[in-house]
Design a protein around this motif. Structure first.
Motif, PDB file in Angstrom:
ATOM      1  N   LYS A 232      21.554  28.552  30.085  1.00  0.00           N
ATOM      2  CA  LYS A 232      20.824  28.042  29.266  1.00  0.00           C
ATOM      3  C   LYS A 232      21.915  27.622  28.344  1.00  0.00           C
ATOM      4  CE  LYS A 232      16.141  27.094  30.107  1.00  0.00           C
ATOM      5  NZ  LYS A 232      15.496  27.553  29.722  1.00  0.00           N
ATOM      6  N   VAL A 235      24.598  25.768  29.622  1.00  0.00           N
ATOM      7  CA  VAL A 235      24.127  24.172  29.592  1.00  0.00           C
ATOM      8  C   VAL A 235      23.873  23.217  27.872  1.00  0.00           C
ATOM      9  CG1 VAL A 235      21.434  22.826  29.612  1.00  0.00           C
ATOM     10  CG2 VAL A 235      21.699  24.161  31.236  1.00  0.00           C
ATOM     11  N   ASP A 272      12.044  23.495  31.016  1.00  0.00           N
ATOM     12  CA  ASP A 272      13.238  23.816  31.756  1.00  0.00           C
ATOM     13  C   ASP A 272      14.277  22.391  32.122  1.00  0.00           C
ATOM     14  OD1 ASP A 272      13.128  27.113  30.889  1.00  0.00           O
ATOM     15  OD2 ASP A 272      12.565  26.743  33.330  1.00  0.00           O
ATOM     16  N   SER A 275      15.237  20.608  29.591  1.00  0.00           N
ATOM     17  CA  SER A 275      16.186  20.753  28.999  1.00  0.00           C
ATOM     18  C   SER A 275      17.445  20.086  30.040  1.00  0.00           C
ATOM     19  CB  SER A 275      16.295  22.872  28.936  1.00  0.00           C
ATOM     20  OG  SER A 275      15.536  23.116  28.107  1.00  0.00           O
ATOM     21  N   PHE A 276      17.131  20.226  31.551  1.00  0.00           N
ATOM     22  CA  PHE A 276      17.523  20.025  32.181  1.00  0.00           C
ATOM     23  C   PHE A 276      18.326  18.449  32.419  1.00  0.00           C
ATOM     24  CE2 PHE A 276      17.323  24.050  34.098  1.00  0.00           C
ATOM     25  CZ  PHE A 276      18.988  25.319  33.565  1.00  0.00           C
TER      26      PHE A 276
END
Length: 299
Positions: A232, A235, A272, A275-276
Motif C-alpha cells: 500500500k 502504491v 483494497d 485503493s488500486f
C-alpha cells in the motif's frame, strides 16, 4: 448530525492510516529518487521494526518512557539492517540492469520473512502486540481514540524532522545532489556511497516508526505483517509521484482516507480495490503521479 460525526471520525481514522502509509512510502520514494531502485524489502524492514518494539514493550511495559525506548531501539536496529542490506545486496548491483536489483530486492524480502519465521524468539505464529491503554478523547463533540491521536502526532513529527534533514542540513543537500546527478556529485567531493547508505538508513528509521505505529493501531505482529502495508505504501509513493517526498506524503494521506471512507460507508471488502482503482485513474490522467515530474530522455 450523526452523519457529520461519522464523516469526521472516518476522516480522523483516514489521517491515522494515511500517516502510517506516508511514513513507509517516504522510504520507497527516497531510495528510488537516488538509486532508481524499488526496494521491495522495505515492508519487511517495517516488520523487523515492529518486532524490535514488541520485545522492548513486552519487557518494560507500555508507559511513555518504554514507548520512547521502543522507538529508539527499533530505529537503530532497522537503520543498521538497512545499511547492511544496501552494502552487501544492492551496492554490488548498482551498475547492473535494474531488473537484477529488483529481483534481489524481492529475494531480500523473502529472506527477511522466512528468516524471521525460523528464529526461535520470533517464530511463524502471530503475537498480540502490547499497546497503551485505549481511551477516547472528545474533540469538537467527536470522540477520537488516543491511539489515533498518537499515530497522527508522531507521524507528523517524524515527517517534519525528515523535511528539515532533507532541506536544511548538509547531508540533505548531498542527498539532493546525488539524486540529481550522481556522477557530478561525486566530482564535487560528495561521498556517494555514504550518502546512499544514509538514505537507506533514514528510510529504515521511518519504516521502523511506521511499524511500531501500525502494530499499535492493529495490535498483532507476524513475519509477513509488512507485506500489505509495504504494498500500500508503494502504491501511495507511485500515486503521489515516485521520487517526490511531498508526493509520498500526499499519496499516503489520499490512500488512507479513501480506504477508511470505503470501509465506513461501503464495505471493507472494497477497500483494497478502491485503493488500486484510484492509482489506476491517477496514472491514466497523470502517469508521473500527482506531484511527479516527467523527464525527457535523449536517445
Amino acid at each position: 448530525m450523526e452523519i457529520g460525526n461519522m464523516i469526521v471520525r472516518q476522516l480522523v481514522n483516514g489521517l491515522s492510516l494515511g500517516s502510517m502509509y506516508a511514513l513507509i512510502a517516504l522510504g520507497y520514494t527516497m531510495v528510488y529518487g537516488i538509486v532508481k531502485l524499488i526496494n521491495f524489502a522495505h515492508g519487511d524492514i517495517l516488520m523487523v521494526g515492529a518486532y524490535c518494539g514488541f520485545f522492548v514493550l513486552s519487557s518494560w511495559g507500555t508507559n511513555p518512557p518504554a514507548l520512547a525506548a521502543a522507538f529508539v531501539f527499533s530505529m537503530l536496529m532497522c537503520a543498521v539492517l538497512a545499511v547492511l542490506i544496501e552494502r552487501f545486496a544492492y551496492r554490488p548491483l548498482r551498475t547492473a540492469p535494474r531488473l537484477n536489483s529488483l529481483i534481489t530486492a524481492i529475494a531480500v524480502s523473502l529472506i527477511l520473512q522466512n528468516g524471521a519465521r525460523v528464529l526461535p524468539f520470533i517464530g511463524p505464529d502471530p503475537r498480540q502486540y502490547p499497546t497503551p491503554e485505549t481511551f477516547n478523547v472528545d474533540i469538537a463533540s467527536v470522540s477520537v481514540s488516543n491511539i489515533d491521536l498518537i499515530v497522527i502526532i508522531l507521524s507528523a513529527f517524524f515527517m517534519i524532522v525528515l523535511n528539515y534533514i532533507i532541506n536544511k542540513t548538509k547531508t540533505g543537500k548531498a542527498m539532493r545532489a546525488v539524486s540529481f546527478d550522481m556522477q557530478a556529485a561525486s566530482l564535487m567531493g560528495i561521498s556517494v556511497n555514504k550518502t546512499i547508505a544514509f538514505t537507506f538508513a533514514l528510510g529504515a528509521v521511518l519504516a521502523a516508526a511506521g511499524g511500531i505505529l501500525y502494530a499499535t493501531a492493529y495490535p498483532q505482529v507476524d513475519p509477513v505483517m509488512g507485506t500489505m502495508p509495504g504494498l500500500k505504501a508503494f502504491v501511495a509513493a507511485v500515486l503521489g509521484g515516485i521520487g517526490s517526498v511531498p508526493g509520498a506524503m500526499l499519496g499516503g494521506y489520499i490512500l488512507g482516507i479513501a480506504e477508511t471512507f470505503t470501509k465506513g460507508f461501503l464495505s471493507s471488502q472494497f477497500a483494497d480495490a478502491i485503493s488500486f482503482a484510484i492509482l489506476i485513474v491517477i496514472l491514466l490522467v497523470k502517469p508521473a503521479g500527482i506531484m511527479g515530474s516527467t523527464k525527457r530522455e535523449k536517445v
